[in-house]
Each structure stands twice: as C-alpha cells, then as structure tokens.
Design an enzyme around this catalytic site. Structure first.
Site, PDB file in Angstrom:
ATOM      1  N   ARG A 101     -24.694 -28.419  38.336  1.00 48.57           N
ATOM      2  CA  ARG A 101     -25.949 -29.175  38.146  1.00 48.57           C
ATOM      3  C   ARG A 101     -27.050 -28.260  38.642  1.00 48.57           C
ATOM      4  NH1 ARG A 101     -27.220 -35.441  39.349  1.00 48.57           N
ATOM      5  NH2 ARG A 101     -26.136 -35.468  37.358  1.00 48.57           N
ATOM      6  N   HIS A 128     -28.105 -33.030  29.353  1.00 51.92           N
ATOM      7  CA  HIS A 128     -27.106 -33.730  30.167  1.00 51.92           C
ATOM      8  C   HIS A 128     -25.944 -34.089  29.231  1.00 51.92           C
ATOM      9  CE1 HIS A 128     -25.351 -35.634  33.484  1.00 51.92           C
ATOM     10  NE2 HIS A 128     -26.184 -36.637  33.712  1.00 51.92           N
ATOM     11  N   GLN A 131     -23.177 -36.772  30.044  1.00 54.06           N
ATOM     12  CA  GLN A 131     -23.720 -38.127  29.937  1.00 54.06           C
ATOM     13  C   GLN A 131     -23.733 -38.577  28.479  1.00 54.06           C
ATOM     14  OE1 GLN A 131     -25.107 -40.207  32.604  1.00 54.06           O
ATOM     15  NE2 GLN A 131     -24.768 -41.642  30.939  1.00 54.06           N
ATOM     16  N   ASP A 223     -34.125 -44.418  30.561  1.00 52.65           N
ATOM     17  CA  ASP A 223     -33.865 -43.512  31.686  1.00 52.65           C
ATOM     18  C   ASP A 223     -35.117 -43.569  32.569  1.00 52.65           C
ATOM     19  OD1 ASP A 223     -32.945 -41.553  33.416  1.00 52.65           O
ATOM     20  OD2 ASP A 223     -33.249 -39.876  32.042  1.00 52.65           O
ATOM     21  N   CYS A 263     -28.557 -44.391  31.914  1.00 56.18           N
ATOM     22  CA  CYS A 263     -27.648 -43.410  32.527  1.00 56.18           C
ATOM     23  C   CYS A 263     -27.535 -43.606  34.028  1.00 56.18           C
ATOM     24  CB  CYS A 263     -28.130 -42.001  32.201  1.00 56.18           C
ATOM     25  SG  CYS A 263     -29.809 -41.677  32.770  1.00 56.18           S
ATOM     26  N   ARG A 291     -17.964 -42.164  32.196  1.00 55.02           N
ATOM     27  CA  ARG A 291     -18.133 -40.745  32.541  1.00 55.02           C
ATOM     28  C   ARG A 291     -16.784 -40.161  32.959  1.00 55.02           C
ATOM     29  NH1 ARG A 291     -23.194 -39.028  34.347  1.00 55.02           N
ATOM     30  NH2 ARG A 291     -22.177 -36.995  34.410  1.00 55.02           N
TER      31      ARG A 291
HETATM   32  N1   CP Z   1     -26.159 -40.412  35.330  1.00 55.86           N
HETATM   33  C1   CP Z   1     -25.957 -39.451  36.257  1.00 55.86           C
HETATM   34  O1   CP Z   1     -25.745 -38.274  35.936  1.00 55.86           O
HETATM   35  O2   CP Z   1     -25.963 -39.898  37.529  1.00 55.86           O
HETATM   36  P1   CP Z   1     -25.993 -38.982  38.848  1.00 55.86           P
HETATM   37  O3   CP Z   1     -27.300 -38.255  38.853  1.00 55.86           O
HETATM   38  O4   CP Z   1     -25.831 -39.940  39.969  1.00 55.86           O
HETATM   39  O5   CP Z   1     -24.846 -38.007  38.750  1.00 55.86           O
HETATM   40  N1  NVA Z   2     -33.421 -37.741  33.680  1.00 57.48           N
HETATM   41  C1  NVA Z   2     -32.781 -37.965  34.944  1.00 57.48           C
HETATM   42  C2  NVA Z   2     -31.329 -38.228  34.743  1.00 57.48           C
HETATM   43  C3  NVA Z   2     -30.524 -38.476  35.980  1.00 57.48           C
HETATM   44  C4  NVA Z   2     -29.080 -38.676  35.690  1.00 57.48           C
HETATM   45  C5  NVA Z   2     -33.007 -36.780  35.862  1.00 57.48           C
HETATM   46  O1  NVA Z   2     -32.933 -35.643  35.389  1.00 57.48           O
HETATM   47  O2  NVA Z   2     -33.277 -36.993  37.042  1.00 57.48           O
END
Ligand code: CP
Ligand code: NVA
Length: 304
Positions: A101, A128, A131, A223, A263, A291
């Site tokens: 990440r 993502h 997701q 989101d 998400c 997931r």
């Molecule tokens: N939806 C998602 O990726 O959640 P987290 O940021 O908690 O991993």
């Molecule tokens: N768009 C959000 C998604 C989190 C899972 C972010 O990047 O923070």
C-alpha cells in the site's frame, strides 16, 4: 515469468471471471487449497493505515498455509530511508511475494519493476484493484450477473473509482460516474475504459449529475470524499461534494432492489446517510468479507 497485480488490467476480462469462480469456491469452503502457500512468506508493506486490506491479506495467507510479515509505515519508510528499488531488491531475497500500500502509484509500479517476486497493489493514490475485484464478486453474488447491471458511482473520481471503472470495462458492466467537474476521474483512464468497453460491451460514462447517474441503477457505490493523504483539503472537499451525498432522496431514483456498496472506511453524514448505509439495501459487510475470498484467489493465481 512472475506476474504482478498492480493494475486491474493485469488480468484479462476472462481471467477476472475465472478468479471470481475460484473465489466462490474458496468462500464456500475456507479450507480449500489450505496448502497452496505452504512454505511461502509474504511481506505486507504499508505506507498508509488499513483495516480490511491488512487483515484480509493476513488471514487469507494463513488460511492458504503461508506466513506474512507486516511492515508498518515506520519500518521501511519507502523512498526515504531507502530507495524503492533497494527495498524491492532486498525483500525479493527474503520473501515470495509483496503486498504493498503506497502513497503514489509510481511507487507500487517501481516495486513491481525491481522485485523478482510478485507484487500486489493493496491501494495506491490511483488504483485499488483488489477492492474492485472483490466488488465485482459482491455484485455477481448479490445480483446473479455482471452484464446488464448498471452501477452508479457518486463522489470523487479517485483510486477506488478508477479500478472499478477499469474492472467494469473488462467484464461488461455499465458504470455511470457522477463527480463535481474538478474531481472527475483521470481522462486517460476513462478513455482506456471506453476502448476496453468496445470489446466487452461495457459503457463507462462520466457526468456531473448524481440523479442522472443513479436513475434506475442496480448498484449505488460511495467512497469517502477525503482519501488518505488529502486531509489538508478536508474543508474544501466537504463543501465541494455537498450535493454528492447518497441519501434517501437520491436512492429513490434507483432500481427498487438496488444494493448500496461502500469500500469503507465510511463517514456517516458525509458521503452517505446513516439510513442508507445501515439500511436494508446496504451490503457493506458482505462486501468487506469478500476481500478475503477474492484475494485468496489472486494469491493462488499469482503463485502458480
Ligand atoms: N477498503 C479498504 O481497503 O479498507 P482499508 O483501508 O481498511 O484496508
Ligand atoms: N479512497 C480511499 C479508499 C480507502 C480504502 C482512500 O484512498 O483513502
């Protein structure tokens, strides 16, 4: 040759459908393929916080017989303590795969480029993909099909939106995206979706009106308005997105059996009202659970 899952288009539409089938079997029997990752270790390298991504990968890797090492933002300090290429080269000598990440999409692409082991994108500022694959699985699970389904994404044209657009374009789902003009999805991604759609039959359209996007939609997707890393823009964003909240007034334009997806993490009273996210159309926790099953399928496929 090793394969990565950095962009959702790293799998073809056909491969995505096969992955969803495998995920369905893995969901039906959590012990299936319980030795698939035996003797293998994964690094989970996260520069941002996480609940779902971290926990579902850790649990999934354990269920498949593997081990993992979580590297928090404090440990590696990607690109600061060490260059991305040195991190990739070093980790490749210790582990069999990396889930990353990262702040920028370039960082996860560079990790993939300089690693000799598969790299999975666990969220970047642009994409993502895990997701989006889980979201496609959830839609198919709840509505029985993907083709013929209209998904309305209302809010920010962000990472989650981009991967969902590309995933929809690959498998033939109709997607309408409503955002304020200044927060529209990346035009190059929209163009790519329109090209992919010519093959799959998908239509991916951007518009400014949430009502137009939601009309007769089978899925409404929200989101956060303020993604990780954008906290300094919070005040401006909350103002700019005021008319993009999913509430009962907007939802009544959708198909009467619509499902609501998010998400997570969610902000009740901002992008969605409590009534919608905690109401009977919401599938958020099934969506989060999926997931796990979909990522197990991805891990099995990449380690073949
Ligand atoms: N939806 C998602 O990726 O959640 P987290 O940021 O908690 O991993
Ligand atoms: N768009 C959000 C998604 C989190 C899972 C972010 O990047 O923070």
């Amino acid at each position: 040759m090793k394969r990565n899952f950095v962009n959702i288009e790293d799998f073809s539409g056909e491969e995505i459908l096969q992955l969803l089938e495998l995920a369905k079997k893995l969901k039906a029997n959590r012990k299936l393929h319980s030795q698939a990752l035996e003797g293998k270790t994964f690094a989970l390298l996260f520069t941002k916080p996480s609940n779902r991504t971290r926990v579902s990968f850790e649990v999934g890797i354990h269920q498949l017989g593997g081990n993992c090492i979580y590297l928090s933002p404090r440990e590696i300090q990607l690109g600061e303590r060490e260059s991305v290429s040195d991190v990739a080269g070093t980790l490749s000598r210790f582990v069999d795969g990396i889930v990353a990440r990262t702040d920028t999409h370039k960082d996860v692409e560079d990790l993939a480029r300089f690693s000799s082991v598969p790299v999975i994108n666990g969220l970047s500022d642009e994409q993502h993909p895990c997701q989006a694959l889980a979201d496609l699985f959830s839609i198919k699970e709840k509505l029985g099909k993907l083709k013929g389904i209209t998904l309305a994404f209302v809010g920010d044209g962000n990472n989650v939106c981009h991967s969902l657009m590309l995933g929809s374009a690959l498998v033939g789902l109709q997607m309408r995206i409503a955002t304020p003009k200044a927060y529209a999805p990346d035009p190059s991604i929209l163009k790519k979706c329109q090209q992919l759609g010519q093959r799959s039959g998908a239509e991916i359209a951007w518009m400014e009106s949430p009502a137009e996007a939601v009309k007769d939609a089978h899925v409404i997707y929200a989101d956060t308005f303020v993604s990780m890393g954008q906290e300094a823009e919070m005040k401006k964003r909350l103002k700019d997105f005021k008319k993009f909240q999913i509430n009962s007034g907007l939802a009544k334009l959708a198909d009467k059996n619509f499902i609501f997806m998010h998400c997570l993490p969610a902000h009740r009273g901002q992008e969605v009202t409590e009534k919608i996210i905690d109401g009977k159309h919401s599938i958020i926790f099934d969506q989060a659970e999926n997931r796990l099953h979909v990522q197990k399928a991805i891990l099995i496929r990449l380690m073949q």
